[in-house]
Design a protein around this motif. Sequence first.
Motif, short mmCIF file in Angstrom:
data_model
loop_
_atom_site.label_atom_id
_atom_site.label_comp_id
_atom_site.label_asym_id
_atom_site.label_seq_id
_atom_site.Cartn_x
_atom_site.Cartn_y
_atom_site.Cartn_z
N UNK A 248 0.85 -1.20 0.00
CA UNK A 248 0.00 0.00 0.00
C UNK A 248 0.88 1.24 0.00
N UNK A 251 -0.30 8.19 2.36
CA UNK A 251 0.14 9.55 2.61
C UNK A 251 -0.66 10.06 3.82
N UNK A 289 -6.03 -3.64 6.92
CA UNK A 289 -7.02 -2.66 6.44
C UNK A 289 -8.02 -2.31 7.52
N UNK A 290 -8.34 -3.27 8.35
CA UNK A 290 -9.32 -3.01 9.39
C UNK A 290 -8.77 -2.10 10.48
N UNK A 292 -6.22 0.12 10.10
CA UNK A 292 -5.52 1.32 9.60
C UNK A 292 -6.17 2.62 10.09
N UNK A 293 -7.47 2.75 9.84
CA UNK A 293 -8.13 4.01 10.17
C UNK A 293 -8.07 4.26 11.68
N UNK A 294 -8.27 3.18 12.43
CA UNK A 294 -8.28 3.37 13.89
C UNK A 294 -6.89 3.75 14.41
N UNK A 297 -6.35 7.35 13.79
CA UNK A 297 -7.12 8.21 14.68
C UNK A 297 -6.51 8.21 16.09
N UNK A 301 -3.09 11.06 13.63
CA UNK A 301 -2.49 11.32 12.32
C UNK A 301 -3.61 11.44 11.28
N UNK A 303 -5.12 10.91 7.82
CA UNK A 303 -4.86 10.00 6.71
C UNK A 303 -5.30 10.68 5.42
N UNK A 304 -4.38 10.82 4.47
CA UNK A 304 -4.70 11.54 3.23
C UNK A 304 -4.96 10.61 2.05
N UNK A 305 -4.18 9.55 1.97
CA UNK A 305 -4.37 8.67 0.83
C UNK A 305 -3.97 7.24 1.18
N UNK A 306 -4.74 6.29 0.69
CA UNK A 306 -4.41 4.87 0.83
C UNK A 306 -4.58 4.26 -0.56
N UNK A 307 -3.47 3.86 -1.14
CA UNK A 307 -3.57 3.31 -2.50
C UNK A 307 -2.98 1.91 -2.50
#
Lengths: 323, 314, 370
Positions: A248, A251, A289-290, A292-294, A297, A301, A303-307
């Motif tokens: 992945x 950014x 993936x599960x 990452x967002x947590x 938070x 930080x 989170x701007x982009x996840x590719x």
Amino acid sequence: MTAVEPSAVPAARTAPEPATPAVVSFDHVTHWYGNVVAVNDISLELGPGVTGLLGPNGAGKSTILHLLSGFLSPSRGSVTIGGVAPWRHPAIFDTVGLVPERDSVYAFLTAREFVLASAKLHKLPDPKAAAERALQLVEMIDAADRPIQTYSKGMRQRAKVAAALVHDPKVLLLDEPFNGMDPRQRMHMMDLLRDLGQRGRTILFSSHILEEVERLADTVQVVVAGRLAASGDYRTIRRLMTTRPHVFLLRSTDDRELARVLMASPAVQGVALTKDGLEVRASDHGTFTRKLARSCRDAGIGLREVIPSDESLESVFAYLVGA
Amino acid sequence: MSVIEQPIIEAKSLTMRYPGGVTALSDLELSVQPGITGLVGANGAGKSTLIKILLGLITPSSGQVRVLGLDAQEQGPEIRARVGYMPEHDCLPADVSATEFVTHLGRMSGLPPTAAKEQAAEALRHVGLHEERYRQIGTFSTGMKQRVKLAQALVGNPGLLLLDEPTNGLDPSGRDAMLALIRRIGSEFGIAVVVASHLLSEIERICDHLVAIDGGKLLRAASLDSMTQALPWLAIEVDEGSEPLRARLEGAGLTVSLQGRALLVRLDGDPVFDTVRDTIADLDLPLTRLEHRRHHVEELFERRELDEPTEAKL
Amino acid sequence: MSTPTTSVIHDIGYKPYTGPRLGRGQILRALYVHGLRAVFGFGRGPKAKIVPWFVTLVMVIPAALNVYASSENKPLILDYSLMGVRMMLFTVLLVAVSAPELVTRDLRHHTLPLYFSRPLRRGDYPLAKLLALFTGVLAVTLLPVLITYLGQVASSTSGHMIWLDTRAAFPGLFVSVLQSAVLSVLALLLAASTSRRVIATGLIAIFFLVTLAISQVMANALGTSWKTHQESCVVPALDPNAPNLSGNLFGVGGGVNGPPDFVINQYCQGVNAREYGIDNVTGVKDPNKPGYADITVTYETPVYSAIAKAGGLANPVYVVEGLRIWVFNATDSDLPNPSPLGPLYGAEAALIVLGGSAGLFLRYRKVSVS
């Protein structure tokens, strides 16, 4: 059906089978020319919709298409279309249309004559109307009365497609149909094929242009050196490659801090700081993936982009071929 | 590298009408800058006509062209000495070694005998042909043949490379390698490159600029960055639970729409990022993609089909 | 400055070439040299060398025999002027193999766009190929003339002999140059009409053989009749130093056992005793010139029809041969003297060379670059 050869992942895994009836089926098909085994023990089934046939040069794609169109008989195993074996069975031409890669030798004919000849060959009740309809379908009415030799490559391609479509076949086979087409012709051909697929036709096309396959095909069949390496939805195929870490590109507002946070997770194998952001190699796709967002938070930080950088058909294909 | 002020290619009201009545180019205005330029949309007559005019092989019906600062009508041979051309179609003899062939064409580009040998060896090395270069070209794979074609264009140390469909017939790995090579030539070697390609995805990958020609006219000339600008939309993909996510995001006052497997969220400012992050964290969803939507070069051709009259004025 | 102990990483990245660049003339020359090498199979596999070197070797054989004959002071085995015609099949073999080698490869593999996108102009490519083939064929056909000439000069005893020999060699040079030009142009034009080498070779061979057959049929079989001539001349009746000049001729007046051929040839203008059948010789002692006899030679010469005279026009090699006969008024050929059609032969030779070259240039104008 989705199956992955053991060569691609340690253990073959199978995703749930869709319930569409198989129109085209290969049952342990092997074909050799002399000592050259072009197709090696391939079993696959295709239903209505658009399927991409992929593989490096010389992997056996054209042989598969020729087996289906009845030009070749399998050396071993069986090929059937709607339950009928195409080899030496001319009636199969009523259900199959083939668009070959090579240009036709009838370059002195106009597209209209060419398509009409194809219509007559199929003994259609009203060949003229069928030819007009096919020409209309590929948007070649305007240029239909010029000899094919004056056409651009894309126009020739469309004339060939019209000839293959003239009898409204259930199964349409295309060998590198986008070769030489300009962007607009490409888009138009894609729309045409997609539309035919949605209307219940079984369409199998070979292509080297993976971006196109990705956009057009519902499923793919990947052939490597005569073997079927994988088939199905390429995203699902990618998930089946459990030994290969998922890459992945991230950014965020604080890449360095994010790297530290991610390295603490056992789902992450490695993190590299690049000028464009973070390159993360996750061994456990689900957990990563599960979480990452947590994690972002919790660490404050943004989170701007996840590719996902190796989820494209291109990287899936590279893994399958390289493995 | 020295800074070249003048454009690599400059065409002014270039028109080419053939005796048969076919108009291949009509009043084309073109300015190609150093770097890698993609040439799209010119199928059939337009593209090959433009290449012939640039090489000074045919005289346009009207208008002027300058290539590398030279007048294409007056200084054709000088231009051809400084432009490397890689044709679309097969053009390689089967029973000659790559070294011999490229050396000979180096001589034909005007290199003295020894220099031709050295430059051929260098060109073959740069395109990645090593011990195979002593083998007959007939034994080469498609990818290797494409490299030989590129090497012969490179051998005369051109100031400009004209590449016509360089990835034609290559399989995915061959394409990758060829594109990487072109990228390297354009950036590291400092040679201006014009790539004619029908594959917009390829052009997006390697080009700095894009020139789109349609119906013999310039449709668009711009830097690739400007054509793939970010849109104020954020694409979000989750492996599961995209419906509740959509509901929550809409509940938070965001504009959301569904496109394929992605949720598109209107990006009105940085707080949107945090809202999205927190919502996903709250719902405990697997986030697989969070990406800016960008313009695609392809839209250039889609739009024209929708409203032809306005675009035709370009 | 670096000393041997200093460690360096050298930059082996791309470096632009800054050396000299050659102009169009020198590129043309490079292409010409490349082509000339190809004619003799250099820069190709060993198979490509078989035919050119076989032909070269065969060409040397009569020349070697000639050199041997000169050293023994015997007449030449194969005269200069006849070398071109006698060795024709080998020359045709050479062009039938070399011309396709020069042009069909580039046509077949579509290599021409790579040439035309370089500084050369359209016409330069066929020009270089034509010159290369011409030079190659010229070198091969001139070889026996040159070797024979050197052999003759080496065994000459006087400057006059060398001068005579030079004059005798000139028709050989004439034929060699013209034949090379005509054959090169035609062979290249035929070869450039197809991209298959085998077909090109076949085309050239068939073209020359068929036209040769037509030419021979026309020149030999059709409409030849004989005309009787009488020629009076004064010949020396008696020479004590020449024992051959004996017999009854001077007393009784002749019969077929007249003076030997060379006497007639020398003293009776217009009679070639070796070529024409001497039917009869009558003679009496010259009343005014002691030691001389007045003789009348009756002989026949063939009279060729217009068709026979035009026969040579059908085959390019015979066009050159006919032109030689006409220009040098030669009588040593299998072909009739084309007079008064001589200018036609000249015109055709010029037409083949100029028209054929023009055709070749036109052929290459049509090649597309992209």
